[in-house]
Design a protein around this motif. Structure first.
Motif, mmCIF file in Angstrom:
data_model
loop_
_atom_site.group_PDB
_atom_site.id
_atom_site.type_symbol
_atom_site.label_atom_id
_atom_site.label_comp_id
_atom_site.label_asym_id
_atom_site.label_seq_id
_atom_site.Cartn_x
_atom_site.Cartn_y
_atom_site.Cartn_z
ATOM 1 N N GLY A 49 -13.993 3.924 0.783
ATOM 2 C CA GLY A 49 -14.662 3.516 -0.449
ATOM 3 C C GLY A 49 -13.701 2.779 -1.351
ATOM 4 O O GLY A 49 -13.173 1.722 -0.995
ATOM 5 N N THR A 50 -13.424 3.369 -2.527
ATOM 6 C CA THR A 50 -12.531 2.706 -3.478
ATOM 7 C C THR A 50 -11.138 2.520 -2.897
ATOM 8 O O THR A 50 -10.437 1.578 -3.264
ATOM 9 N N GLY A 51 -10.726 3.424 -2.009
ATOM 10 C CA GLY A 51 -9.389 3.295 -1.433
ATOM 11 C C GLY A 51 -9.195 1.983 -0.703
ATOM 12 O O GLY A 51 -8.207 1.275 -0.901
ATOM 13 N N ILE A 52 -10.152 1.623 0.128
ATOM 14 C CA ILE A 52 -10.001 0.426 0.947
ATOM 15 C C ILE A 52 -10.429 -0.835 0.202
ATOM 16 O O ILE A 52 -9.897 -1.920 0.438
ATOM 17 N N PHE A 53 -11.391 -0.697 -0.729
ATOM 18 C CA PHE A 53 -11.927 -1.878 -1.402
ATOM 19 C C PHE A 53 -11.262 -2.178 -2.744
ATOM 20 O O PHE A 53 -11.437 -3.262 -3.290
ATOM 21 N N VAL A 54 -10.516 -1.211 -3.304
ATOM 22 C CA VAL A 54 -9.946 -1.403 -4.640
ATOM 23 C C VAL A 54 -8.444 -1.109 -4.665
ATOM 24 O O VAL A 54 -7.630 -1.952 -5.043
ATOM 25 N N ILE A 55 -8.061 0.091 -4.263
ATOM 26 C CA ILE A 55 -6.691 0.557 -4.479
ATOM 27 C C ILE A 55 -5.671 -0.167 -3.608
ATOM 28 O O ILE A 55 -4.494 -0.243 -3.950
ATOM 29 N N THR A 56 -6.094 -0.744 -2.486
ATOM 30 C CA THR A 56 -5.154 -1.458 -1.619
ATOM 31 C C THR A 56 -4.432 -2.570 -2.377
ATOM 32 O O THR A 56 -3.235 -2.778 -2.183
ATOM 33 N N GLY A 57 -5.154 -3.284 -3.226
ATOM 34 C CA GLY A 57 -4.527 -4.382 -3.971
ATOM 35 C C GLY A 57 -3.500 -3.889 -4.960
ATOM 36 O O GLY A 57 -2.393 -4.431 -5.052
ATOM 37 N N VAL A 58 -3.821 -2.843 -5.713
ATOM 38 C CA VAL A 58 -2.891 -2.287 -6.695
ATOM 39 C C VAL A 58 -1.627 -1.773 -6.013
ATOM 40 O O VAL A 58 -0.499 -2.041 -6.441
ATOM 41 N N ALA A 59 -1.801 -1.022 -4.938
ATOM 42 C CA ALA A 59 -0.654 -0.424 -4.248
ATOM 43 C C ALA A 59 0.244 -1.483 -3.631
ATOM 44 O O ALA A 59 1.477 -1.355 -3.651
ATOM 45 N N ALA A 60 -0.347 -2.542 -3.084
ATOM 46 C CA ALA A 60 0.456 -3.597 -2.476
ATOM 47 C C ALA A 60 1.199 -4.404 -3.524
ATOM 48 O O ALA A 60 2.396 -4.687 -3.384
ATOM 49 N N ALA A 61 0.512 -4.780 -4.600
ATOM 50 C CA ALA A 61 1.118 -5.650 -5.611
ATOM 51 C C ALA A 61 2.200 -4.953 -6.410
ATOM 52 O O ALA A 61 3.244 -5.545 -6.714
ATOM 53 N N ASP A 62 1.981 -3.699 -6.770
ATOM 54 C CA ASP A 62 2.866 -3.014 -7.714
ATOM 55 C C ASP A 62 3.865 -2.062 -7.075
ATOM 56 O O ASP A 62 4.823 -1.655 -7.726
ATOM 57 N N PHE A 63 3.648 -1.688 -5.814
ATOM 58 C CA PHE A 63 4.491 -0.638 -5.249
ATOM 59 C C PHE A 63 5.093 -0.982 -3.889
ATOM 60 O O PHE A 63 6.307 -0.934 -3.714
ATOM 61 N N ALA A 64 4.262 -1.313 -2.894
ATOM 62 C CA ALA A 64 4.754 -1.337 -1.515
ATOM 63 C C ALA A 64 4.813 -2.704 -0.869
ATOM 64 O O ALA A 64 5.515 -2.872 0.140
ATOM 65 N N GLY A 65 4.104 -3.715 -1.399
ATOM 66 C CA GLY A 65 4.050 -4.991 -0.714
ATOM 67 C C GLY A 65 3.406 -4.826 0.660
ATOM 68 O O GLY A 65 2.569 -3.934 0.860
ATOM 69 N N PRO A 66 3.797 -5.638 1.637
ATOM 70 C CA PRO A 66 3.258 -5.468 2.998
ATOM 71 C C PRO A 66 3.573 -4.096 3.592
ATOM 72 O O PRO A 66 2.892 -3.652 4.520
ATOM 73 N N GLY A 67 4.593 -3.427 3.043
ATOM 74 C CA GLY A 67 4.914 -2.069 3.491
ATOM 75 C C GLY A 67 3.818 -1.072 3.188
ATOM 76 O O GLY A 67 3.955 0.122 3.492
ATOM 77 N N LEU A 68 2.719 -1.564 2.625
ATOM 78 C CA LEU A 68 1.567 -0.707 2.361
ATOM 79 C C LEU A 68 1.091 -0.018 3.639
ATOM 80 O O LEU A 68 0.566 1.090 3.586
ATOM 81 N N VAL A 69 1.297 -0.668 4.781
ATOM 82 C CA VAL A 69 0.879 -0.033 6.040
ATOM 83 C C VAL A 69 1.643 1.275 6.253
ATOM 84 O O VAL A 69 1.085 2.262 6.752
ATOM 85 N N PHE A 70 2.934 1.290 5.858
ATOM 86 C CA PHE A 70 3.705 2.526 5.971
ATOM 87 C C PHE A 70 3.231 3.561 4.946
ATOM 88 O O PHE A 70 3.248 4.762 5.213
ATOM 89 N N SER A 71 2.820 3.082 3.770
ATOM 90 C CA SER A 71 2.293 3.995 2.757
ATOM 91 C C SER A 71 1.062 4.731 3.283
ATOM 92 O O SER A 71 0.916 5.950 3.113
ATOM 93 N N PHE A 72 0.174 3.991 3.944
ATOM 94 C CA PHE A 72 -1.013 4.627 4.512
ATOM 95 C C PHE A 72 -0.644 5.567 5.649
ATOM 96 O O PHE A 72 -1.273 6.617 5.832
ATOM 97 N N MET A 73 0.374 5.209 6.423
ATOM 98 C CA MET A 73 0.805 6.095 7.497
ATOM 99 C C MET A 73 1.341 7.415 6.943
ATOM 100 O O MET A 73 1.024 8.495 7.454
#
Length: 483
Positions: A49-73
């Motif tokens: 829901g909101t995780g995949i459609f909303v929060i992915t952008g915030v987490a990538a831009a402000d925290f993890a960048g492409p490393g967001l895949v590791f954040s989800f792992m």
């Protein structure tokens, strides 16, 4: 000699699994109508829901960048360890209440109250935040087709001329009525919605893979591993729904078999989808451009010149958020119902409709309170409270598995968490690390919420619990002491 139990003994007094199970009979029983497929879709409905459609952008831009895949792992791994603990408890004590009920059986009444109060925070704020997000998407959709709602009816007071968020009220009211009508019908509606939104996610994956520019993945960890860990603490919001599957335990036809399937399979499916979507999203769009967008997946397709694809994603987002609200409202009402049935909250909310076999009063209260929150309060800063509440629940459930393996090793366990105490210890370690990664102000707000809860427990819950009022709700036996 005075044999009266001390205050410590009273606070840590547990209820035996056998006694807890005796509650799900008679006038306080819920109808068993849910199967394994519906449980899997319940889990996916809450998680995607909101995780995949909303929060992915915030987490990538402000925290993890492409490393967001590791954040989800990382977040997914923490949830998997916790899910194994939940699965053992859910099959051993297949009742409404989730972590609250498990804590009552293993750690004692005071811990059951703390986790129940924690879950009330988690679910209520989640529902309100998601309803506000749904309202935003729906308002955008209505504007595109020429229906413009006045700002006074779509914003909370003090925000851009707002008075009340009417769409948020209406969607919560509609879902509450659906849940009251019966869990079987609600599950069917949820399944249909989940099939549609999974199709939309797969559509994005199939289309987006052709627009990936590997240069966007360089650097892959622009904020380092500390950013990845911080990103994991933020995207953890995306996973809060899997524990909602366990709140359905009392209405499952074959809980010993179906609950582990529903909890673990839904979590694995959603984790895989999150990782793939995060990789494609950051491969299509430079992560820095995702800052400030509330619809990053749709934005990505617009960025590469596929506006019609973005419109399909927006429809999927509305569907996804709707099913999240449905499952969260369901879970919150069952937790409130379980606490009322145990006497820690007013017992009038433990009443089950004689025909519908649903907790109508608990559902109406939850719907009314969350609608009020969603319609009047700006809740963006509250999302992190949901994360810390969920993580705290996972920690207590994991501790409970270790305790109950020692105190009641003979209990039947249709599903056994593997490698105890290692797996629960890993769940505790991962969750504590993510709690520490959250902002200090979130920790302080959480402490304040728990303090309020302890005051309510001292004034009401402690005096009205079952063992102090035997027979009040079908509970005629003394509870077991946890020495």
């Amino acid at each position: 000699m005075d044999d009266a139990p001390s205050l410590r003994q009273r606070l840590l007094r547990t209820r035996s699994v056998e006694e807890i199970m005796s509650c799900c009979a008679g006038e306080h029983a819920l109808k068993k109508v849910i199967g394994p497929i519906e449980l899997i879709f319940f889990g996916i409905g809450a998680i995607i829901g909101t995780g995949i459609f909303v929060i992915t952008g915030v987490a990538a831009a402000d925290f993890a960048g492409p490393g967001l895949v590791f954040s989800f792992m990382i977040a997914g791994t923490a949830c998997l360890f916790a899910a194994l603990c939940y699965a053992e408890f859910a099959t051993m004590v297949p009742l409404a209440g989730s972590a609250y009920t498990y804590s009552y059986a293993s750690l004692g009444e005071i811990w059951a109250w703390i986790i129940g109060w924690d879950l009330i925070l988690e679910y209520s704020v989640s529902i309100a935040v998601v309803a506000v997000g749904w309202s935003g998407y729906m308002n955008s959709f209505l504007t595109e087709i020429g229906v413009v709602l006045p700002p006074a009816l779509v914003n909370p007071p003090g925000i851009e001329g707002g008075v009340i968020n009417l769409p948020a009220i209406l969607i919560i009211a509609l879902i509450t009525l659906l849940l009251i009508s019966g869990v079987k019908g609600s599950a069917r509606v949820n399944t249909a919605i989940v099939v549609a939104k999974i199709s939309v996610v797969l559509f994005f994956i199939a289309l987006g893979v052709f627009y990936i520019d590997p240069a966007n993945w360089n650097p892959f960890l622009p904020f380092g591993w500390s950013g990845v860990l911080a990103g994991a603490a933020i995207v953890f919001f995306a996973y809060i729904g899997f524990d909602a599957v366990s709140t359905a335990a009392e209405e499952v036809r074959n809980p010993g078999r179906d609950l582990p399937i529903g909890i673990i399979v839904s979590l694995i499916i959603c984790t895989i989808l999150y990782i793939v979507v995060a990789a494609i999203l950051t491969g299509i769009v430079p992560y820095s451009l995702l800052a400030g967008t509330s619809a990053p997946v749709a934005f990505a397709l617009e960025y590469v010149g596929v506006p019609w694809g973005a419109e399909i994603i927006s429809v999927g987002a509305v569907l996804g958020i709707t099913s999240v609200m449905l499952v969260l409202l369901y879970g919150q009402s069952r937790i409130f119902f379980a606490m009322a049935r145990d006497g820690l909250l007013p017992r009038s909310f433990a009443k089950v409709h004689p025909t519908l076999r649903t907790p109508v009063r608990a559902s109406l209260l939850v719907g009314a309170v969350t609608a009020l929150l969603a319609s009047l309060l700006p809740l963006e800063s509250m999302a992190e409270l949901v994360n810390i509440g969920t993580l705290a629940a996972f920690v207590i459930v994991s501790v409970g598995i270790i305790v109950l393996r020692r105190t009641r090793p003979e209990l039947p366990r249709p599903f056994r968490c593997p490698l105890v105490p290692l797996v629960p210890a890993l769940a505790i370690g991962f969750c504590l690390a993510l709690i520490l990664a959250l902002p200090t102000v979130t920790h302080l707000r959480f402490v304040v919420w728990l303090a309020i809860g302890l005051v309510i427990y001292a004034l009401y819950g402690y005096r009205h619990a079952h063992y102090r009022n035997p027979g009040s709700a079908g509970d005629d036996r003394a509870v077991q002491e946890n020495e």
